[in-house]
Motif scaffolding. Sequence first.
Motif, PDB file in Angstrom:
ATOM      1  N   THR A  58     -40.528  31.955-111.367  1.00 48.82           N
ATOM      2  CA  THR A  58     -41.509  30.991-111.883  1.00 48.82           C
ATOM      3  C   THR A  58     -42.423  31.616-112.935  1.00 48.82           C
ATOM      4  OG1 THR A  58     -43.016  31.465-110.028  1.00 48.82           O
ATOM      5  CG2 THR A  58     -41.477  29.616-109.772  1.00 48.82           C
TER       6      THR A  58
ATOM      7  N   ASP B 240     -39.200  21.650-112.769  1.00 50.13           N
ATOM      8  CA  ASP B 240     -40.549  21.081-112.677  1.00 50.13           C
ATOM      9  C   ASP B 240     -40.827  20.490-111.295  1.00 50.13           C
ATOM     10  OD1 ASP B 240     -38.894  18.892-112.825  1.00 50.13           O
ATOM     11  OD2 ASP B 240     -39.730  18.118-114.696  1.00 50.13           O
ATOM     12  N   GLY B 241     -39.807  20.456-110.436  1.00 49.17           N
ATOM     13  CA  GLY B 241     -40.018  20.017-109.061  1.00 49.17           C
ATOM     14  C   GLY B 241     -40.390  21.151-108.125  1.00 49.17           C
ATOM     15  N   LEU B 242     -40.414  22.378-108.653  1.00 55.63           N
ATOM     16  CA  LEU B 242     -40.798  23.531-107.829  1.00 55.63           C
ATOM     17  C   LEU B 242     -42.309  23.521-107.634  1.00 55.63           C
ATOM     18  CD1 LEU B 242     -38.593  26.356-109.399  1.00 55.63           C
ATOM     19  CD2 LEU B 242     -38.160  25.070-107.301  1.00 55.63           C
ATOM     20  N   THR B 243     -42.715  23.427-106.399  1.00 61.23           N
ATOM     21  CA  THR B 243     -44.143  23.438-106.067  1.00 61.23           C
ATOM     22  C   THR B 243     -44.426  24.543-105.065  1.00 61.23           C
ATOM     23  OG1 THR B 243     -43.858  21.911-104.199  1.00 61.23           O
ATOM     24  CG2 THR B 243     -44.252  20.940-106.386  1.00 61.23           C
ATOM     25  N   LEU B 244     -45.692  24.856-104.908  1.00 63.61           N
ATOM     26  CA  LEU B 244     -46.085  25.875-103.937  1.00 63.61           C
ATOM     27  C   LEU B 244     -45.651  25.458-102.534  1.00 63.61           C
ATOM     28  CD1 LEU B 244     -47.554  28.503-103.246  1.00 63.61           C
ATOM     29  CD2 LEU B 244     -49.693  27.176-103.127  1.00 63.61           C
ATOM     30  N   GLU B 245     -45.776  24.168-102.211  1.00 63.70           N
ATOM     31  CA  GLU B 245     -45.400  23.684-100.883  1.00 63.70           C
ATOM     32  C   GLU B 245     -43.898  23.844-100.653  1.00 63.70           C
ATOM     33  OE1 GLU B 245     -49.225  22.538-101.905  1.00 63.70           O
ATOM     34  OE2 GLU B 245     -47.387  22.050-103.014  1.00 63.70           O
TER      35      GLU B 245
ATOM     36  N   THR C 273     -42.844  30.123-116.667  1.00 59.37           N
ATOM     37  CA  THR C 273     -44.169  29.824-117.218  1.00 59.37           C
ATOM     38  C   THR C 273     -44.393  30.562-118.531  1.00 59.37           C
ATOM     39  OG1 THR C 273     -45.008  29.544-114.962  1.00 59.37           O
ATOM     40  CG2 THR C 273     -46.634  29.800-116.717  1.00 59.37           C
TER      41      THR C 273
ATOM     42  N   LEU D  66     -42.499  25.796-117.750  1.00 58.32           N
ATOM     43  CA  LEU D  66     -43.442  25.210-116.804  1.00 58.32           C
ATOM     44  C   LEU D  66     -44.856  25.341-117.358  1.00 58.32           C
ATOM     45  CD1 LEU D  66     -42.147  26.511-113.324  1.00 58.32           C
ATOM     46  CD2 LEU D  66     -41.858  24.231-114.323  1.00 58.32           C
TER      47      LEU D  66
ATOM     48  N   SER E 146     -47.633  25.574-115.652  1.00 58.19           N
ATOM     49  CA  SER E 146     -48.387  26.512-114.821  1.00 58.19           C
ATOM     50  C   SER E 146     -47.444  27.094-113.776  1.00 58.19           C
ATOM     51  CB  SER E 146     -49.566  25.812-114.132  1.00 58.19           C
ATOM     52  OG  SER E 146     -49.089  24.770-113.294  1.00 58.19           O
TER      53      SER E 146
ATOM     54  N   PRO F 128     -46.271  27.819-110.223  1.00 59.39           N
ATOM     55  CA  PRO F 128     -46.518  27.323-108.867  1.00 59.39           C
ATOM     56  C   PRO F 128     -46.515  28.417-107.806  1.00 59.39           C
ATOM     57  CG  PRO F 128     -44.264  26.854-109.513  1.00 59.39           C
ATOM     58  CD  PRO F 128     -44.947  27.409-110.720  1.00 59.39           C
TER      59      PRO F 128
END
Length: 349
Positions: free
Chosen positions: A83, A48-53, A87, A92, A94, A96
Motif C-alpha cells: 500500500t 481502492d477497496g483496500l481498507t484498514l478494516e 500511495t 491510492l 492515502s 490504508p
Amino acid sequence: MHLDPAIDGFARYLATERGFSANTVRAYCADLSGLATFAEERAVATVDGLTLELLRDWLWEGTQAGLARATIARRSASARGFTAWLTRDGVLPSDPAVRLRSPKPGRTLPRVINRTQMQELLDRLEAAASTGDSGAVRDLAIIELLYASALRVSELVGLDEGDVDLSRLTVRVTGKGDKQRVVPFGVPARSAIVRYLQTARPALASAGPARTTSGTTPDGEAPAGAAPAATAGTTTPEVTRAGAAGSPTGRRAGRVDPAALFLGSQRQRLGVRAVYRLVAALLEAMPGSGPAGPHALRHTAATHLLDGGADLRAVQEMLGHASLGTTQIYTHVSAERLQQSYRLAHPRA
C-alpha cells in the motif's frame, strides 16, 4: 486498478528497483495473492477497496487459522509495503495500512549441531566418498563448504567454478540484494572441493542421472517409481510475471550450465531442493530439535566461530548480515549452551 496487475507491478518494483532476492519477492507475492483472494471473497477486486478494516480482518483470519506470529508479522509487512508503494505512485490517495500493526515475531534460537555430532556427520560422508561414488564425493564437498563458510543454500547453488580460489582458500558469493562478499574456508573443505573437481565433477558433467548417498539423483529427483516433486527451478506465477525467477545473478537451478560449481543430473546446476534433501537426510537421525535444513549448518558454523573466540563483527561480515543485531542471536545460542553446561556440571548450579 485490479489487485492482480497491481501485485505484478509491485513484484517488478521489488525485483528491479529494490534489488530484492527472488525468494523475498516470492514471499511478498504469496502473501499478497492470499490478500487478493481474501479481498475477492468479500467483493473487493480493486486496490481502492483496500481498507484498514479489511487488512486487519485478513491478519485476524490468519491468527484464527493458527499461523505463527512470524507469519502474521510478515503478512503485515507485505501489506504495508504494497500500500505504501501504491500511495507513492499515486494509485491510492492515502495509505490504508499506515496504522496496521502486527505482533512482534517470537525469536526462537536456531538449531545448532555440536562439534562431536558434526565430526561424526563429516566422517560418514568421508567414508561414503572414499568409495569413489561421484554423488558422495560431491555431497562431502557441499557439506564441508556449507559448514566451513556458513553459506546460505542459495549462495551455494549459485557458485561457479571461478568463484572458488583454492590458493587463497576463499569463495566469492552473491548474497541477498545481489551483494557480493568473499568468505574464507579451511583446508578440509579445500581437500573435499579439489577431490570433487578432479574426479566427481567431470563424471557428473558427462553422465546422466546417478544415485547419491541420500537416495536421490544428483539434482534431487526421487528414485524411479516415487511421486514426482517440484524442481528447484520452479517458480510461482507471480515471480515469473515479475521477471524475478531464479537467483539475483540469474544463475537459476535446472539450466544446463557448464560454469556451475556443483552439478546435478544431465549437467544441470544443482538445485536448492537437492541440497535441502541431502542435509535433511543427514540430520534426520541426529538428536536435536528445530529445522533440519542447510540453514542449520549455517547456524552451527556461526555458533562454533563465536564459541572459538571469533569477533562478532567478523562473523557478521562472513555471514553477510546487514545488521549486527541479526548476528547477535548466535551470542544468545552460545550463552544458552554455557548455561546448560553450567547446570549439568557445576556442583552448586
